[in-house]
Design a protein around this motif. Sequence first.
Motif, mmCIF file in Angstrom:
data_model
loop_
_atom_site.group_PDB
_atom_site.id
_atom_site.type_symbol
_atom_site.label_atom_id
_atom_site.label_comp_id
_atom_site.label_asym_id
_atom_site.label_seq_id
_atom_site.Cartn_x
_atom_site.Cartn_y
_atom_site.Cartn_z
ATOM 1 N N ILE A 168 -6.158 2.591 -7.581
ATOM 2 C CA ILE A 168 -6.742 2.388 -5.887
ATOM 3 C C ILE A 168 -5.919 1.679 -4.953
ATOM 4 O O ILE A 168 -5.369 0.968 -5.620
ATOM 5 C CB ILE A 168 -8.505 1.435 -6.286
ATOM 6 C CG1 ILE A 168 -8.992 2.641 -6.818
ATOM 7 C CG2 ILE A 168 -8.993 1.499 -4.764
ATOM 8 C CD1 ILE A 168 -10.549 2.098 -7.436
ATOM 9 N N ASN A 169 -5.625 2.414 -3.504
ATOM 10 C CA ASN A 169 -4.921 1.790 -2.502
ATOM 11 C C ASN A 169 -5.616 0.682 -1.613
ATOM 12 O O ASN A 169 -6.756 1.712 -1.444
ATOM 13 C CB ASN A 169 -3.827 2.418 -1.839
ATOM 14 C CG ASN A 169 -3.458 1.804 -0.971
ATOM 15 O OD1 ASN A 169 -3.753 0.629 -0.615
ATOM 16 N ND2 ASN A 169 -2.694 2.242 -0.056
ATOM 17 N N THR A 170 -6.999 -0.351 -2.036
ATOM 18 C CA THR A 170 -7.462 -1.131 -1.401
ATOM 19 C C THR A 170 -7.314 -1.352 0.043
ATOM 20 O O THR A 170 -8.339 -1.517 0.654
ATOM 21 C CB THR A 170 -7.583 -2.415 -1.928
ATOM 22 O OG1 THR A 170 -7.607 -3.020 -1.998
ATOM 23 C CG2 THR A 170 -8.464 -1.845 -3.348
ATOM 24 N N THR A 171 -6.455 -0.779 0.486
ATOM 25 C CA THR A 171 -5.929 -0.959 1.859
ATOM 26 C C THR A 171 -6.693 -0.082 2.445
ATOM 27 O O THR A 171 -7.137 0.676 2.589
ATOM 28 C CB THR A 171 -4.527 -0.939 2.182
ATOM 29 O OG1 THR A 171 -3.563 -1.362 1.460
ATOM 30 C CG2 THR A 171 -3.895 -0.832 3.899
ATOM 31 N N GLY A 172 -6.898 -1.116 3.860
ATOM 32 C CA GLY A 172 -8.862 -0.961 4.468
ATOM 33 C C GLY A 172 -9.471 -1.567 4.336
ATOM 34 O O GLY A 172 -11.138 -1.094 4.875
ATOM 35 N N ALA A 173 -9.681 -1.239 3.090
ATOM 36 C CA ALA A 173 -11.630 -1.702 3.145
ATOM 37 C C ALA A 173 -12.099 -3.123 3.250
ATOM 38 O O ALA A 173 -10.940 -3.558 3.546
ATOM 39 C CB ALA A 173 -11.628 -1.878 0.953
ATOM 40 N N GLY A 174 -13.009 -3.191 3.257
ATOM 41 C CA GLY A 174 -13.591 -4.717 3.913
ATOM 42 C C GLY A 174 -14.772 -4.437 2.905
ATOM 43 O O GLY A 174 -15.558 -3.936 1.821
ATOM 44 N N GLY A 175 -15.001 -6.148 4.065
ATOM 45 C CA GLY A 175 -16.967 -5.652 2.893
ATOM 46 C C GLY A 175 -17.705 -7.266 3.722
ATOM 47 O O GLY A 175 -17.167 -7.800 4.640
#
Length: 160
Positions: free
Chosen positions: A98-105
């Motif tokens: 998984i490339n988590t670039t751009g994910a948020g929360g």
Amino acid sequence: MKTKLLKSITGCFLFMCALASLIATMTLGTSATARAAVDGRVCSVGMLKGLYLSSWDGYANFGGNLVPKTVMEGKRFNGDGTFSNDFGTVNVGGTTIINTTGAGGTYTVAPDCTGTLSVPNGPSFNMYVGPGAQKIWFTQTAGGAGTGAGLGVGTATRLP
């Protein structure tokens, strides 16, 4: 005989005084949710601002098998209870998945400097914010899509 009796009474009296002091201290204590951190700090969501290098490891649960996982992310905290990942990679069992670039929360911070961090459809964490919000310690409390339910612990350090 009187000396033994006197020592016994004195010993019981001292024990009762110590017990009463302990009970009074516990009764007058403040609940964890209402008190500030042990060092007198009062924490809040607004203290987390800027880019933090986050790294953690643990295990993902795939079909009942625990598989090692590692994560490295650049988390940008916005000071308003939201964050995003400027960069990030998840490796499970030796494979980058998984490339988590751009994910948020979202995240919370209580006055005692404990809090939570959650990624929609992803993992959730309990966390502790260190002095000056320079470092965060966290532990995974729920799994997430793509990495399976699992466990993990790690830290995030504020970058200049």
